[in-house]
Motif scaffolding. Structure first.
Motif, short mmCIF file in Angstrom:
data_model
loop_
_atom_site.label_atom_id
_atom_site.label_comp_id
_atom_site.label_asym_id
_atom_site.label_seq_id
_atom_site.Cartn_x
_atom_site.Cartn_y
_atom_site.Cartn_z
N GLY A 24 88.07 101.86 -57.13
CA GLY A 24 86.95 101.47 -56.27
C GLY A 24 85.62 101.71 -56.95
O GLY A 24 84.67 100.94 -56.80
N ASN A 25 85.54 102.77 -57.74
CA ASN A 25 84.29 103.11 -58.42
C ASN A 25 83.90 102.01 -59.41
O ASN A 25 82.74 101.60 -59.47
N SER A 26 84.85 101.48 -60.16
CA SER A 26 84.54 100.39 -61.10
C SER A 26 84.39 99.05 -60.39
O SER A 26 83.53 98.25 -60.76
N CYS A 27 85.23 98.79 -59.36
CA CYS A 27 85.13 97.50 -58.65
C CYS A 27 83.79 97.36 -57.94
O CYS A 27 83.20 96.29 -57.91
N HIS A 28 83.33 98.44 -57.32
CA HIS A 28 82.05 98.38 -56.61
C HIS A 28 80.91 98.13 -57.60
O HIS A 28 79.89 97.55 -57.26
N ALA A 29 81.10 98.61 -58.84
CA ALA A 29 80.20 98.29 -59.94
C ALA A 29 78.74 98.62 -59.67
O ALA A 29 77.84 97.83 -59.97
N SER A 30 78.50 99.80 -59.09
CA SER A 30 77.13 100.26 -58.98
C SER A 30 76.66 100.68 -60.37
O SER A 30 77.39 101.34 -61.10
N PRO A 31 75.44 100.30 -60.76
CA PRO A 31 74.97 100.70 -62.09
C PRO A 31 74.91 102.22 -62.25
O PRO A 31 74.96 102.74 -63.36
N ALA A 32 74.81 102.96 -61.12
CA ALA A 32 74.70 104.41 -61.18
C ALA A 32 76.06 105.10 -61.04
O ALA A 32 76.13 106.31 -60.93
#
Ligand SMILES: Cc1cc2nc3c(=O)[nH]c(=O)nc-3n(C[C@H](O)[C@H](O)[C@H](O)COP(=O)(O)OP(=O)(O)OC[C@H]3O[C@@H](n4cnc5c(N)ncnc54)[C@H](O)[C@@H]3O)c2cc1C
Ligand code: FES
Ligand code: FES
Lengths: 161, 293
Positions: B115-123
């Motif tokens: 989920g952390n990579s899929c959501h792809a927040s720059p931060a």
């Protein structure tokens, strides 16, 4: 579309009608009637809604009730022994004056439990990190940290779970 | 703060999950930890008709490691499992550090690495070290699997390379090179529950002499729409004996490569400044640690 699901809360099975969109926090409070679990921000920031699912601290405001079938849910009501005796963590919060208005307390205590289950002798730093997802607007945290420290001592000397 | 109505599915096998994803296409969203998804739904940014909960598919979870080959992490593995995994701590220290800094204990118990990579927040916390390790991802669909380097998967803020009907299923981390070490850190406005102003990971390999840099990857987060792999820093340090003059040059180069924006968390100028600070610290820490291996 409502459907009947079974939720195991504090070792009791409750049959409740839910829609997929119903959040665990609302179901526990409004349908099961256990109002110890609090809802603050509703977006993961305050930790007031923390419950334990299979022993892990989980935010019930960001959890679908329907996804909790077959899991073991513990709320603050489930920590008290059958004879009414407080859990050592609850007792430590009382003894150390770590409760003021009490709104953060259920979530804070369950987060403390998850922390102590993993690490019964946390350092002050580890305690502070462990409760960083629980906001308290009253106590200034100091007494909470002391209570968790003391509870850890009690639990590891007396071997309570 | 309420969710729209949707239908809920909880597949138990990879085949069932992929079938559902194929059938429901863009009307469905995958539910992993829900720590990004349910917030977006509460804010009515999205209103999916179906949610496909992948938490009951055990093949999508867990960490395995084979000496000489590396580690495989299931996309639905919880961040807390990554944080507490002895193998990740031992072999992929920067990822262990990043996992431990994501959100709170509760968020880590819920959120998944996929989920952390899929959501792809720059931060985001974990893509930075994963890219520094040269992680590849496995994307699965009913028609089979494909692999992609993680830096090609994350395309920008909330954009990833998944096509309709595809699921992210695994991260593949290569075996760390001998005499190598990695370090991660971030700078934000406060210690806990903070969205990073800048984060960074360094993965450094030394020659047998314990002084010469053989290989190096420095990755920056939150200073560009996607994890930024430094080109100049390896150019300055690889093949050279590590020394403070070169580190200073490398830190300035990293700051120059960063493309930060100004927002409520920090100004672009501040971000550029702390990029240099982080680079200086992490290069030194990774070097010191690699000498000990
Ligand atoms: C209070 C709070 C604090 C936070 N702090 C941090 C922080 O410090 N650092 C940080 O990086 N993040 C932070 N986050 C954000 C979030 O927790 C992470 O991004 C987390 O890793 C998301 O994972 P998830 O499993 O909860 O994803 P979900 O919310 O379930 O999903 C996110 C998106 O990815 C898609 N998706 C998930 N898994 C897959 C898959 N396998 N295949 C295809 N699509 C998929 C979903 O459909 C959705 O669009 C925080 C969130 C909260 C609520
Ligand atoms: S109500 Fe769930 S975190 Fe605030
Ligand atoms: S006691 Fe009031 S919020 Fe903590």
């Amino acid at each position: 579309m409502k459907q009947l699901i079974e939720l195991t809360i504090n070792n009791r099975v409750y049959e409740v009608p839910v829609s997929p969109k119903d959040l665990l926090a609302d179901v526990i409070r409004d349908k099961v009637g256990l109002t110890g679990t609090k809802k603050g921000c509703g977006q993961g920031d305050c930790g007031a809604c923390t419950v334990l699912i299979d022993g892990n601290p989980v935010l019930s405001c960001l959890t679908l009730a329907i996804a909790c079938q077959g899991r073991k849910i513990t709320t603050i009501e489930g920590l008290v022994a059958e004879d009414g005796q407080l859990h050592p963590i609850q007792q430590a919060y009382v003894d150390h004056g770590a409760v003021q208005c009490g709104f953060c307390t259920p979530g804070m205590i369950l987060t403390s439990k998850a922390l102590l289950d993993r690490n019964p002798k946390p350092s002050e730093e580890e305690i502070k990190r462990g409760i960083s997802g629980n906001i308290c607007r009253c106590t200034g945290y100091k007494k909470i940290v002391e209570a968790i420290f003391a509870a850890g001592e009690t639990i590891s000397t007396e071997g309570v779970k | 703060m309420y969710l729209n109505n949707f239908e809920y599915f909880a597949p138990e096998t990879p085949g069932e999950a992929l079938d559902l994803v194929a059938r429901m296409g863009n009307k469905a969203k995958v539910l992993a930890g829900g720590t990004d998804l349910l917030i977006m739904m509460k804010e009515k940014m999205i209103q999916p008709e179906y949610l496909i909960d992948i938490n009951n598919v055990k093949e999508f979870k867990g960490i395995s490691y084979e000496p000489g080959k590396g580690a495989v992490i299931g996309a639905a593995t919880k961040i807390s499992e990554v944080e507490h995994s002895p193998v990740i701590r031992d072999k992929y220290f920067a990822l262990h550090q990043a996992a431990g800094e994501l959100g709170s204990a509760q968020v880590r118990a819920m959120a998944t690495i996929g989920g952390n990579s899929c959501h792809a927040s720059p931060a985001a916390e974990t893509p930075t070290p994963l890219v520094a390790f040269g992680a590849k991802i496995v994307i699965s669909s009913v028609s089979g699997d494909r692999e992609l380097p993680l830096e090609e998967f994350i395309l920008g803020n909330r954009k990833n390379a998944l096509a309709e009907g595809e699921l992210l299923t695994q991260f593949i981390l290569p075996e760390p090179a001998p005499k190598s070490a990695s370090r991660y850190w971030y700078i934000g406005l406060r210690d806990a529950m903070e969205i990073d102003a800048v984060n960074m990971a360094v993965n450094m390999v030394l020659e047998n002499d314990g002084r010469t840099v053989k290989d190096l990857r420095l990755v920056m987060g939150s200073v560009s729409p996607r994890p930024l792999v430094s080109v100049e820093v390896p150019g300055i340090l690889v093949g050279k004996e590590f020394n403070s003059e070169l580190v200073e040059k490398a830190a300035q180069a990293a700051a120059g490569e960063a493309k930060p924006i100004s927002d409520i968390r920090a100004s672009a100028e501040y971000r550029r400044e702390v990029t240099a600070v982080l680079a200086r610290r992490l290069l030194q820490q990774a070097f010191d640690a690699a000498r000990e291996v």
